[in-house]
Design an enzyme around this catalytic site. Structure first.
Site, PDB file in Angstrom:
ATOM      1  N   LYS A  10      -0.454   4.505  -1.602  1.00  0.00           N
ATOM      2  CA  LYS A  10       0.608   4.150  -0.655  1.00  0.00           C
ATOM      3  C   LYS A  10       1.927   4.886  -0.946  1.00  0.00           C
ATOM      4  O   LYS A  10       2.125   5.425  -2.044  1.00  0.00           O
ATOM      5  CB  LYS A  10       0.820   2.626  -0.709  1.00  0.00           C
ATOM      6  CG  LYS A  10      -0.391   1.816  -0.238  1.00  0.00           C
ATOM      7  CD  LYS A  10      -0.069   0.321  -0.255  1.00  0.00           C
ATOM      8  CE  LYS A  10      -1.210  -0.519   0.261  1.00  0.00           C
ATOM      9  NZ  LYS A  10      -0.860  -1.964   0.293  1.00  0.00           N
ATOM     10  N   ASN A  35       2.541  -2.184  -3.305  1.00  0.00           N
ATOM     11  CA  ASN A  35       1.566  -2.381  -4.380  1.00  0.00           C
ATOM     12  C   ASN A  35       0.633  -1.192  -4.582  1.00  0.00           C
ATOM     13  O   ASN A  35      -0.478  -1.330  -5.081  1.00  0.00           O
ATOM     14  CB  ASN A  35       0.803  -3.695  -4.174  1.00  0.00           C
ATOM     15  CG  ASN A  35       0.067  -3.735  -2.861  1.00  0.00           C
ATOM     16  OD1 ASN A  35       0.088  -2.769  -2.105  1.00  0.00           O
ATOM     17  ND2 ASN A  35      -0.608  -4.842  -2.583  1.00  0.00           N
ATOM     18  N   ARG A  84     -12.038  -2.248  -5.787  1.00  0.00           N
ATOM     19  CA  ARG A  84     -11.212  -3.460  -5.714  1.00  0.00           C
ATOM     20  C   ARG A  84     -10.874  -3.959  -7.124  1.00  0.00           C
ATOM     21  O   ARG A  84      -9.778  -4.450  -7.384  1.00  0.00           O
ATOM     22  CB  ARG A  84     -11.949  -4.559  -4.936  1.00  0.00           C
ATOM     23  CG  ARG A  84     -12.267  -4.216  -3.486  1.00  0.00           C
ATOM     24  CD  ARG A  84     -11.088  -4.259  -2.573  1.00  0.00           C
ATOM     25  NE  ARG A  84     -10.451  -5.551  -2.518  1.00  0.00           N
ATOM     26  CZ  ARG A  84      -9.389  -5.813  -1.753  1.00  0.00           C
ATOM     27  NH1 ARG A  84      -8.856  -4.873  -0.991  1.00  0.00           N
ATOM     28  NH2 ARG A  84      -8.837  -6.999  -1.750  1.00  0.00           N
ATOM     29  N   HIS A 125      -4.400   0.843  -1.464  1.00  0.00           N
ATOM     30  CA  HIS A 125      -5.250   0.069  -0.551  1.00  0.00           C
ATOM     31  C   HIS A 125      -6.696   0.440  -0.877  1.00  0.00           C
ATOM     32  O   HIS A 125      -6.976   1.589  -1.212  1.00  0.00           O
ATOM     33  CB  HIS A 125      -4.956   0.440   0.908  1.00  0.00           C
ATOM     34  CG  HIS A 125      -6.042   0.003   1.848  1.00  0.00           C
ATOM     35  ND1 HIS A 125      -6.078  -1.259   2.386  1.00  0.00           N
ATOM     36  CD2 HIS A 125      -7.162   0.642   2.288  1.00  0.00           C
ATOM     37  CE1 HIS A 125      -7.176  -1.372   3.132  1.00  0.00           C
ATOM     38  NE2 HIS A 125      -7.843  -0.233   3.085  1.00  0.00           N
ATOM     39  N   TYR A 129      -3.412  -2.159   9.981  1.00  0.00           N
ATOM     40  CA  TYR A 129      -3.218  -3.512   9.454  1.00  0.00           C
ATOM     41  C   TYR A 129      -3.229  -4.572  10.562  1.00  0.00           C
ATOM     42  O   TYR A 129      -2.651  -5.651  10.397  1.00  0.00           O
ATOM     43  CB  TYR A 129      -1.928  -3.581   8.644  1.00  0.00           C
ATOM     44  CG  TYR A 129      -2.070  -3.000   7.245  1.00  0.00           C
ATOM     45  CD1 TYR A 129      -2.908  -3.605   6.302  1.00  0.00           C
ATOM     46  CD2 TYR A 129      -1.384  -1.863   6.857  1.00  0.00           C
ATOM     47  CE1 TYR A 129      -3.058  -3.089   5.024  1.00  0.00           C
ATOM     48  CE2 TYR A 129      -1.523  -1.336   5.567  1.00  0.00           C
ATOM     49  CZ  TYR A 129      -2.360  -1.958   4.661  1.00  0.00           C
ATOM     50  OH  TYR A 129      -2.509  -1.452   3.393  1.00  0.00           O
ATOM     51  N   ARG A 135      -2.659  -1.830 -10.008  1.00  0.00           N
ATOM     52  CA  ARG A 135      -1.493  -2.582  -9.531  1.00  0.00           C
ATOM     53  C   ARG A 135      -0.695  -3.175 -10.692  1.00  0.00           C
ATOM     54  O   ARG A 135       0.529  -3.252 -10.627  1.00  0.00           O
ATOM     55  CB  ARG A 135      -1.942  -3.647  -8.530  1.00  0.00           C
ATOM     56  CG  ARG A 135      -2.241  -3.008  -7.159  1.00  0.00           C
ATOM     57  CD  ARG A 135      -2.947  -3.956  -6.245  1.00  0.00           C
ATOM     58  NE  ARG A 135      -2.936  -3.502  -4.852  1.00  0.00           N
ATOM     59  CZ  ARG A 135      -3.683  -4.048  -3.911  1.00  0.00           C
ATOM     60  NH1 ARG A 135      -4.494  -5.056  -4.190  1.00  0.00           N
ATOM     61  NH2 ARG A 135      -3.631  -3.594  -2.672  1.00  0.00           N
ATOM     62  N   GLU A 179     -12.849   2.622   8.241  1.00  0.00           N
ATOM     63  CA  GLU A 179     -11.657   3.316   7.742  1.00  0.00           C
ATOM     64  C   GLU A 179     -11.968   4.775   7.411  1.00  0.00           C
ATOM     65  O   GLU A 179     -11.170   5.666   7.699  1.00  0.00           O
ATOM     66  CB  GLU A 179     -11.096   2.555   6.532  1.00  0.00           C
ATOM     67  CG  GLU A 179     -10.512   1.204   6.953  1.00  0.00           C
ATOM     68  CD  GLU A 179     -10.145   0.260   5.811  1.00  0.00           C
ATOM     69  OE1 GLU A 179      -9.664  -0.849   6.116  1.00  0.00           O
ATOM     70  OE2 GLU A 179     -10.323   0.608   4.620  1.00  0.00           O
TER      71      GLU A 179
HETATM   72  P1  GDP Z   1      -5.207  -6.201  -0.321  1.00  0.00           P
HETATM   73  O1  GDP Z   1      -6.585  -6.146   0.314  1.00  0.00           O
HETATM   74  O2  GDP Z   1      -5.242  -6.583  -1.774  1.00  0.00           O
HETATM   75  O3  GDP Z   1      -4.390  -4.956  -0.076  1.00  0.00           O
HETATM   76  O4  GDP Z   1      -4.426  -7.422   0.367  1.00  0.00           O
HETATM   77  P2  GDP Z   1      -4.352  -7.980   1.857  1.00  0.00           P
HETATM   78  O5  GDP Z   1      -5.424  -7.415   2.736  1.00  0.00           O
HETATM   79  O6  GDP Z   1      -4.249  -9.470   1.752  1.00  0.00           O
HETATM   80  O7  GDP Z   1      -2.925  -7.483   2.382  1.00  0.00           O
HETATM   81  C1  GDP Z   1      -2.748  -6.158   2.828  1.00  0.00           C
HETATM   82  C2  GDP Z   1      -1.411  -5.647   2.330  1.00  0.00           C
HETATM   83  O8  GDP Z   1      -0.364  -6.413   2.913  1.00  0.00           O
HETATM   84  C3  GDP Z   1      -1.183  -5.800   0.831  1.00  0.00           C
HETATM   85  O9  GDP Z   1      -1.784  -4.790   0.059  1.00  0.00           O
HETATM   86  C4  GDP Z   1       0.329  -5.773   0.741  1.00  0.00           C
HETATM   87  O10 GDP Z   1       0.830  -4.437   0.827  1.00  0.00           O
HETATM   88  C5  GDP Z   1       0.725  -6.513   2.004  1.00  0.00           C
HETATM   89  N1  GDP Z   1       0.967  -7.933   1.722  1.00  0.00           N
HETATM   90  C6  GDP Z   1       0.057  -8.923   1.510  1.00  0.00           C
HETATM   91  N2  GDP Z   1       0.638 -10.103   1.259  1.00  0.00           N
HETATM   92  C7  GDP Z   1       2.001  -9.860   1.326  1.00  0.00           C
HETATM   93  C8  GDP Z   1       3.154 -10.700   1.173  1.00  0.00           C
HETATM   94  O11 GDP Z   1       3.087 -11.895   0.923  1.00  0.00           O
HETATM   95  N3  GDP Z   1       4.353 -10.070   1.319  1.00  0.00           N
HETATM   96  C9  GDP Z   1       4.477  -8.737   1.607  1.00  0.00           C
HETATM   97  N4  GDP Z   1       5.697  -8.195   1.730  1.00  0.00           N
HETATM   98  N5  GDP Z   1       3.406  -7.930   1.751  1.00  0.00           N
HETATM   99  C10 GDP Z   1       2.189  -8.476   1.612  1.00  0.00           C
END
Ligand code: GDP
Length: 140
Positions: free
Chosen positions: A11, A114, A87, A117, A51, A104, A128
């Site tokens: 990212k 973070n 993951r 992805h 997203y 991370r 994707e």
């Molecule tokens: P991942 O699969 O671990 O990337 O997590 P998710 O699919 O739940 O969320 C996608 C992305 O959204 C995450 O990697 C973060 O960049 C962002 N994100 C998720 N939860 C939060 C949150 O509570 N706050 C913010 N600012 N970003 C979030």
């Protein structure tokens, strides 16, 4: 488990800090092979589409701002159990909760910025990869 492919993205928060090599090294050390890679600066439309599953979440706007703030590296990774393996090496979404040694834990700034992805399932990995690498011949 057979060899499979997954989609990975380094990212903007990580490319801005010149962490592409260090993050890719962690992926490789985890047994994943980079079989396709390119640098992409996502448009707002692409970020919102990528997203879309999160479109009703309170952080959606911030997430799209972050993802369009600079270039990303999109990659196809190949290896045994690659989706789960990736993951695992990425670590938990929130770096404060990520296990020691994960990408991370070592590099992410916060839950939003973070650093990486990774696809979470076979169908999303296929979608994707198809989106970002259609027209690219991927050699194993
Ligand atoms: P991942 O699969 O671990 O990337 O997590 P998710 O699919 O739940 O969320 C996608 C992305 O959204 C995450 O990697 C973060 O960049 C962002 N994100 C998720 N939860 C939060 C949150 O509570 N706050 C913010 N600012 N970003 C979030």
């Amino acid at each position: 488990m057979a060899v499979e492919r997954t989609f990975s993205m380094i990212k903007p928060d990580a490319t801005a800090r010149n962490l592409t090599g260090k993050i890719t090294a962690k992926l490789e050390e985890a047994g994943l092979r980079v079989v396709a890679s390119k640098r992409v600066w996502m448009s707002r439309k692409q970020a919102e589409g990528f997203y879309a599953v999160h479109k009703d979440r309170p952080f959606f706007g911030e997430l799209c701002d972050t993802m369009t703030s600079g270039p990303t590296i999109v990659q196809v990774l190949e290896g045994e159990n690659a989706i789960a393996r990736n993951r695992e090496v990425m670590g938990a979404t929130d770096p404060a909760k990520a296990a020691a040694g994960t990408i991370r834990k070592e590099f992410a700034k916060n839950i939003g910025e973070n650093s990486v992805h990774g696809s979470d399932a076979t169908d999303t990995a296929a979608q994707e990869i198809a989106y970002w690498f259609s027209g690219t011949e991927i050699v194993g």
